[in-house]
Design a protein around this motif. Structure first.
Motif, PDB file in Angstrom:
ATOM      1  N   LEU C  33      35.290  -1.882 -11.941  1.00  0.00           N
ATOM      2  CA  LEU C  33      35.335  -1.055 -13.229  1.00  0.00           C
ATOM      3  C   LEU C  33      36.647  -1.261 -13.965  1.00  0.00           C
ATOM      4  O   LEU C  33      37.423  -1.359 -13.617  1.00  0.00           O
ATOM      5  N   GLY C  41      43.583  -7.526 -19.796  1.00  0.00           N
ATOM      6  CA  GLY C  41      44.859  -7.061 -19.552  1.00  0.00           C
ATOM      7  C   GLY C  41      46.019  -8.099 -19.504  1.00  0.00           C
ATOM      8  O   GLY C  41      45.977  -8.980 -20.118  1.00  0.00           O
ATOM      9  N   SER C  43      46.554 -10.137 -17.138  1.00  0.00           N
ATOM     10  CA  SER C  43      45.749 -11.363 -16.946  1.00  0.00           C
ATOM     11  C   SER C  43      45.297 -12.246 -18.041  1.00  0.00           C
ATOM     12  O   SER C  43      45.133 -13.617 -17.857  1.00  0.00           O
ATOM     13  N   ALA C 195      44.562  -1.711 -11.045  1.00  0.00           N
ATOM     14  CA  ALA C 195      44.721  -1.365 -12.410  1.00  0.00           C
ATOM     15  C   ALA C 195      45.956  -1.899 -13.222  1.00  0.00           C
ATOM     16  O   ALA C 195      46.311  -1.367 -14.325  1.00  0.00           O
TER      17      ALA C 195
HETATM   18  C1  LIG Z   1      53.022 -11.110 -21.415  1.00  0.00           C
HETATM   19  C2  LIG Z   1      53.012 -11.567 -19.999  1.00  0.00           C
HETATM   20  C3  LIG Z   1      53.359 -12.545 -19.641  1.00  0.00           C
HETATM   21  C4  LIG Z   1      53.176 -13.214 -18.380  1.00  0.00           C
HETATM   22  N1  LIG Z   1      53.489 -14.224 -17.988  1.00  0.00           N
HETATM   23  C5  LIG Z   1      53.406 -14.792 -16.525  1.00  0.00           C
HETATM   24  C6  LIG Z   1      53.349 -16.210 -16.376  1.00  0.00           C
HETATM   25  O1  LIG Z   1      53.684 -17.082 -17.225  1.00  0.00           O
HETATM   26  N2  LIG Z   1      53.013 -16.549 -15.053  1.00  0.00           N
HETATM   27  C7  LIG Z   1      52.600 -15.637 -14.265  1.00  0.00           C
HETATM   28  O2  LIG Z   1      52.385 -16.123 -12.924  1.00  0.00           O
HETATM   29  N3  LIG Z   1      52.627 -14.081 -14.286  1.00  0.00           N
HETATM   30  C8  LIG Z   1      53.023 -13.911 -15.722  1.00  0.00           C
HETATM   31  N4  LIG Z   1      52.810 -12.727 -16.055  1.00  0.00           N
HETATM   32  C9  LIG Z   1      52.182 -11.529 -14.913  1.00  0.00           C
HETATM   33  C10 LIG Z   1      50.739 -11.726 -14.632  1.00  0.00           C
HETATM   34  O3  LIG Z   1      49.923 -11.807 -15.878  1.00  0.00           O
HETATM   35  C11 LIG Z   1      50.409 -10.327 -13.964  1.00  0.00           C
HETATM   36  O4  LIG Z   1      51.080 -10.099 -12.961  1.00  0.00           O
HETATM   37  C12 LIG Z   1      48.809 -10.241 -13.536  1.00  0.00           C
HETATM   38  O5  LIG Z   1      47.857 -10.676 -14.486  1.00  0.00           O
HETATM   39  C13 LIG Z   1      48.270  -8.924 -13.315  1.00  0.00           C
HETATM   40  O6  LIG Z   1      47.181  -8.764 -12.638  1.00  0.00           O
HETATM   41  P1  LIG Z   1      46.428  -7.448 -12.572  1.00  0.00           P
HETATM   42  O7  LIG Z   1      45.155  -7.781 -12.329  1.00  0.00           O
HETATM   43  O8  LIG Z   1      46.977  -6.651 -11.619  1.00  0.00           O
HETATM   44  O9  LIG Z   1      46.711  -6.738 -13.866  1.00  0.00           O
HETATM   45  P2  LIG Z   1      45.901  -6.702 -15.155  1.00  0.00           P
HETATM   46  O10 LIG Z   1      45.403  -8.089 -15.857  1.00  0.00           O
HETATM   47  O11 LIG Z   1      46.532  -5.757 -16.354  1.00  0.00           O
HETATM   48  O12 LIG Z   1      44.476  -6.068 -14.927  1.00  0.00           O
HETATM   49  C14 LIG Z   1      44.125  -4.837 -14.689  1.00  0.00           C
HETATM   50  C15 LIG Z   1      43.043  -4.295 -15.262  1.00  0.00           C
HETATM   51  O13 LIG Z   1      42.810  -2.895 -14.821  1.00  0.00           O
HETATM   52  C16 LIG Z   1      42.211  -2.376 -16.012  1.00  0.00           C
HETATM   53  N5  LIG Z   1      42.316  -0.542 -15.784  1.00  0.00           N
HETATM   54  C17 LIG Z   1      43.481  -0.107 -15.618  1.00  0.00           C
HETATM   55  N6  LIG Z   1      43.044   1.245 -15.539  1.00  0.00           N
HETATM   56  C18 LIG Z   1      41.805   1.378 -15.436  1.00  0.00           C
HETATM   57  C19 LIG Z   1      40.885   2.364 -15.392  1.00  0.00           C
HETATM   58  N7  LIG Z   1      41.442   3.697 -15.004  1.00  0.00           N
HETATM   59  N8  LIG Z   1      39.683   2.338 -15.043  1.00  0.00           N
HETATM   60  C20 LIG Z   1      39.022   1.047 -15.167  1.00  0.00           C
HETATM   61  N9  LIG Z   1      40.022  -0.243 -15.474  1.00  0.00           N
HETATM   62  C21 LIG Z   1      41.449   0.092 -15.684  1.00  0.00           C
HETATM   63  C22 LIG Z   1      42.706  -2.676 -17.310  1.00  0.00           C
HETATM   64  O14 LIG Z   1      42.320  -2.417 -18.154  1.00  0.00           O
HETATM   65  C23 LIG Z   1      43.083  -4.427 -16.929  1.00  0.00           C
HETATM   66  O15 LIG Z   1      42.121  -5.285 -17.348  1.00  0.00           O
HETATM   67  C24 LIG Z   1      52.775 -12.154 -17.233  1.00  0.00           C
HETATM   68  C25 LIG Z   1      52.326 -10.820 -17.651  1.00  0.00           C
HETATM   69  C26 LIG Z   1      52.591 -10.588 -19.012  1.00  0.00           C
HETATM   70  C27 LIG Z   1      52.162  -9.166 -19.358  1.00  0.00           C
END
Ligand SMILES: Cc1cc2nc3c(=O)[nH]c(=O)nc-3n(C[C@H](O)[C@H](O)[C@H](O)COP(=O)(O)OP(=O)(O)OC[C@H]3O[C@@H](n4cnc5c(N)ncnc54)[C@H](O)[C@@H]3O)c2cc1C
Ligand code: FES
Lengths: 101, 473, 365
Positions: C33, C41, C43, C195
């Protein structure tokens, strides 16, 4: 023939004509008009090849938004629709094979 | 190095310049920023220095009068200056401007956005060929350089602009091969009641059309350019008759020409508003995605005002009055007083807006126009992405402009999506069986225009780098 | 008949998608979801640097595995192993570089110190002012904007259901979890909160407080440039990352902060961060001065006070889990997501997870 919209072409006075360089070719243009205008008058509408598919491109929006008219001056990208003609100007195109500095 | 003002106005067209003047007359310290060389905006764009003398036109006269007023006022004009970033700050707004290769920061209590419109051009096979320019782009060329787009030009598009462009080509001594417009004569007749309110414009328009008839220039009503011939230069265009929904259905007809001016109505340039934190909503009657603004120029954000076509396409006359109203509202805000009600001006605005919106109604493209695209027609010019590339991405699950942008780079090129997002929204809506109003444009990101690295870097000193606490090991 | 999924994964980023893929492969029926679009996000907006030189010492084994996962995804995610240099321009930075990279090398990263001459041979367009540099042949990058396209495709291939533009409004616990969303009610036996920066909000729906904070990282990109660099470039202080993509665009990052909060949209770029970030990039590579920046953007990177991941059971629950706050999460994401999937499947994960119920003030490893 009756014209309801008069022809004003003869009544427009322009600044002096000069030549500037475009990819090693001498192009004439009027001082203070845009390079895109001068190039199009001189038959140079093709200004670039698109980076992905090599498609032919030239000025399109004529107001500095689309970036299709991009040329280089001193190795830096400039919108030719916003750049004015002057005598000492040297412009390089982003055509394939053109010599960029 | 920042400069402090009561009000910063972005855009020096009829809306912005009038807002700036009104606020300055009310005693505010006003800065006005525009990327053009002089105030005037698109409609009253000033001549480039190339033109030493030329007959005047209604547009040049209005523009000269406005420039005169600005020159005599206390408004500080930042010309040839591009706003690339807008931030809200404790004290109001910070506006980052690129001027002569350097970044200048303006700080103000109130910000007036008057960024106007840009053109929607419906992609058709061959529209990327050099020699095809926008209708609005053609007017820029006429006004600043008094130059022609070619020797023999087809002028094609919606609304009144197509006739203005054709007539300007004739005035400047060029040849119009044909005028091609999706509008029918009947649509124009239906707009008549709104037009009689502006007899001056009505007469002028009638003159353009009559002149074309007298000169034997063919006018193809309810037609569109379906294809452009030529590899590196336009050699002609193919036109087709349209249905009521503007889908092509007639036999193709070829017109020889060396240039084409093509446009399908204006759409608000809303990126600055998005950067300033305003939401957009879809208003077909105002030209597309617009921020919510009232007649006084007030928005939902404190200290942020908006006027002119950037608030919805209502035309120059309405923009001028909207600017004045907004100047009053913003200066009242700055002085901390309640804005006075200017009923006469409000009424004048409503009248002008009605006329402008009737023209917008004629200009807004109908759904059928989309079917002029073929599978291999380029939609995103910067990245050379075709309709079939985009449709494939949508079919693979990309259901938003954001997803299409990320997956394909459509909108990540130098133009920032200004010329493809409208079409992409429509393709997504079509695939989902929904409406364009359900497919908003992607998040706006700075810079609003490409900005040189050297300008951002400025006179950087390595020793000034704020060295952070090292990341945890 | 209402469907009760084996697990509802909240969040369609790398973490959520990788875990869902692993769980589906293990026989579960998950649903993902996502409040916006898959992979939009952190990612989808991060700088895409896959560098062992910027990973935490104790996460090195995970990062190495992560690198291999990206290499396997290959061209579909724009993966390129280029090797990477980290640069020091002052003696102080050189000391920092030596101290930190030595520890990382000891933790298993193939990092070496190289002469400035060798650096110049490989990267002649870098500034002459470099005083010290380290190199890691494993380093490279992938194209984060392809995250959404890639994982959406994988979910489709594996017939894993997902919902986009699906906001979770409430979570109730009965015989199964009942999720009230903007797109209807969803039932699931288990729950995985992945999330990202919104993890705190999601956990709050279950009355669990997670001490999650978010950094607002800025990234900028230039228009296409002639070839300038071939490796991934970093800076001893971490204030710069730089790489040139196959299409010629140069991506500049370095953790400069924008502003905003995850609850209030996508965050805002600040000129006061972009300008020194770009200045530093130009300082390191003078040829960049002829480029134009086309776009700057921000993304939220979540963390807890000890800057280690949250990966395990949600405190007080045995059928709700949490995965996020991984520093360097883009690199590690595909691997730790897989570990998390294994854990939920009841298997022993290949490497240990990170208990979300730990005391965040102690170094737990
Ligand atoms: C600008 C930036 C640069 C970075 N550079 C690097 C890099 O060069 N190398 C590296 O290794 N890492 C890097 N990182 C870190 C890496 O991108 C993140 O640690 C990783 O993508 C996190 O994955 P995630 O799935 O937990 O988070 P996200 O990709 O944020 O995914 C979470 C998702 O959950 C959704 N969501 C949230 N709440 C809800 C809800 N209540 N209901 C439904 N959906 C929801 C969001 O919309 C989002 O799509 C960087 C991060 C950022 C922000
Ligand atoms: S023609 Fe569009 S930017 Fe110059």
């Amino acid at each position: 023939m009756i014209r309801l919209v008069p022809n004003h072409a003869a009544r427009v006075q322009r600044a002096r004509s000069v030549t500037f360089t475009f990819d090693d070719e001498a192009i004439s243009g009027f001082v203070g008009e845009t390079v895109a205008t001068a190039l199009q008058r001189g038959g140079h509408r093709l200004l670039r090849h698109a980076p992905e598919d090599g498609g032919a491109r030239g000025a399109f929006c004529c107001m500095g938004l689309c970036q299709e008219c991009l040329v280089q001056v001193g190795g830096r990208p400039v919108e030719s629709c916003r750049l004015l003609v002057s005598a000492d100007l040297t412009v390089t195109s982003l055509k394939r094979g053109a010599q960029s500095q | 190095m920042s400069q402090i003002f009561d009000i910063v106005v972005i855009g020096a067209g009829p809306a912005g310049a009038n807002a700036a003047l009104t606020a300055a007359w009310a005693g505010c310290r006003v800065a006005m920023v525009d990327e053009q060389r002089k105030p005037g905006g698109q409609v009253w764009r000033a001549k480039n220095p190339v033109v030493l003398e030329a007959p005047t036109t209604p547009e040049s006269r209005s523009g000269d009068a406005l420039r005169q007023e600005v020159a005599c006022s206390t408004v500080l004009t930042f010309a040839q200056s591009r706003v690339w970033q807008i931030e809200s700050a404790a004290s109001g707004w910070e506006i980052y401007v690129l001027k002569e290769g350097k970044v200048v920061t303006l700080v103000a209590k109130a910000l007036i956005l008057a960024t106007g419109a840009r053109e929607y051009v419906q992609p058709v096979p061959g529209w990327t060929t050099p020699g095809v320019i926008g209708l609005a782009g053609a007017t820029a060329m006429f006004k600043q350089d008094l130059a022609l787009p070619g020797q023999r030009t087809v002028v094609s598009g919606t609304g009144p602009l197509v006739f203005f462009v054709a007539s300007e080509i004739r005035r400047l001594g060029g040849e119009v091969a044909a005028v091609v417009t999706p509008n029918s004569k009947r649509e124009w007749l239906r707009a008549f009641p709104a037009m009689v309110r502006r007899p001056d414009l009505l007469v002028r328009g009638a003159l353009w059309v009559a002149d074309l008839y007298l000169a034997g220039v063919p006018i193809y009503w309810r037609h569109a350019v379906a294809e452009i011939d030529g590899e590196t230069d336009v050699s002609g265009v193919t036109i087709r008759r349209l249905t009521r929904d503007w889908a092509p259905d007639g036999e193709p007809e070829f017109l020889g020409a060396d240039s084409l001016c093509l446009g399908n109505g204006l759409t608000p340039a809303a990126e600055a508003a998005q950067l300033a934190g305003l939401e957009l909503r879809y208003r077909a009657d105002l030209g597309g995605w617009c921020p919510e603004v009232d007649a006084s120029g007030e928005t939902e954000r404190e200290g942020l005002f908006l006027c002119g076509d950037g608030a919805g396409i209502r035309g120059a006359a309405a923009a001028e009055i909207h600017g004045k109203l907004t100047g009053e509202t913003a200066s009242a805000y700055v002085r901390g007083v309640a804005p006075g009600e200017n009923h006469l001006l409000q009424q004048a605005y409503q009248r002008a807006a009605r006329f402008g919106m009737a023209m917008t109604a004629l200009s807004v493209p109908r759904k059928g126009l989309q079917t002029l695209m073929c599978a291999d027609t380029v939609v995103c010019r910067c990245e050379s992405l075709t309709r079939s590339d985009i449709v494939a991405e949508i079919n693979a699950g990309a259901q938003s402009t954001l997803s299409v942008k990320s997956g394909l780079r459509a909108g990540m090129g130098p133009c920032g999506g200004k010329f493809c997002q409208g079409t992409i929204s429509q393709l997504i809506a079509q695939a989902k069986g929904g409406e364009v109003s359900d497919v908003p444009p992607p998040t706006a990101r700075p810079p609003l225009r490409p900005i040189p690295v050297a300008a951002l870097a400025g006179d950087f000193e390595y020793d000034d780098l704020p060295i952070p606490k090292p990341a945890p090991l | 008949m209402t469907i009760v999924y084996d697990i509802a994964v909240v969040g369609g980023g790398i973490m959520g998608c990788a875990a869902a893929l692993e769980m589906a492969a293990g026989g579960m029926r998950p649903i993902v979801l996502e409040q916006s679009d898959i992979g939009q996000g952190a990612s989808g907006v991060n700088a895409g640097t896959l560098s062992l030189q910027i990973k935490r010492v104790k996460l090195m084994p995970y990062a190495l595995k992560g690198h291999h996962a990206w290499a396997r995804m290959g061209a579909a995610v724009g993966f390129k192993k280029t090797g990477g240099f980290t640069l020091a321009f002052t003696e102080r930075e050189a000391e920092l570089l030596t101290e930190r990279q030595t520890l990382k090398a000891k933790a298993g990263a193939p990092i070496e110190f190289v002469s400035t001459k060798r650096l110049r041979n490989v990267e002649p367009n870098l500034a002459q002012k470099v005083v010290a540099a380290s190199y890691c042949a494993e380093d490279g990058y992938a194209n984060s904007s392809l995250t959404g396209q890639y994982f959406r495709g994988r979910l489709c291939d594996e017939a894993i259901e997902y919902q986009e533009r699906c906001q979770i409004l409430a979570i109730d616990r009965g015989a199964s979890y009942q999720l009230t969303t903007s797109r209807g009610v969803i039932y699931a036996k288990r729950l995985l909160l992945a999330a990202g920066a919104w993890i705190k909000t999601a956990a709050a729906l279950l009355d669990v407080h997670l001490p999650v904070d978010a950094r607002i990282n800025t990234v900028s990109v230039t228009e296409r440039m002639p070839a300038l660099i071939s490796s991934v470039i970093g800076h001893a202080t971490g204030l710069l990352t730089m790489k040139q993509k196959a299409n010629g665009t140069v991506l500049v990052g370095g953790g400069w902060q924008g502003r905003g909060r995850p609850q209030e949209g996508r965050g805002q770029v600040m000129a006061s961060s972009v300008m020194p970030n770009i200045a530093l990039a130009q300082f390191a590579m003078p040829g960049l001065s002829k480029a134009r920046i086309l776009r700057s953007w921000t993304g939220f990177e979540a963390n807890v006070p000890d800057f280690y991941p949250l990966a395990g059971a949600l405190p007080g629950f045995d059928d709700a889990f949490v995965l996020g706050c991984v520093r360097g999460g883009y690199t590690i994401g595909p691997y730790i997501g897989q570990l998390m999937g294994d854990f939920i499947l009841g298997r022993e994960p290949e490497l240990p997870l990170f208990d979300p119920g730990r005391d965040f003030d102690e170094d737990m490893l």
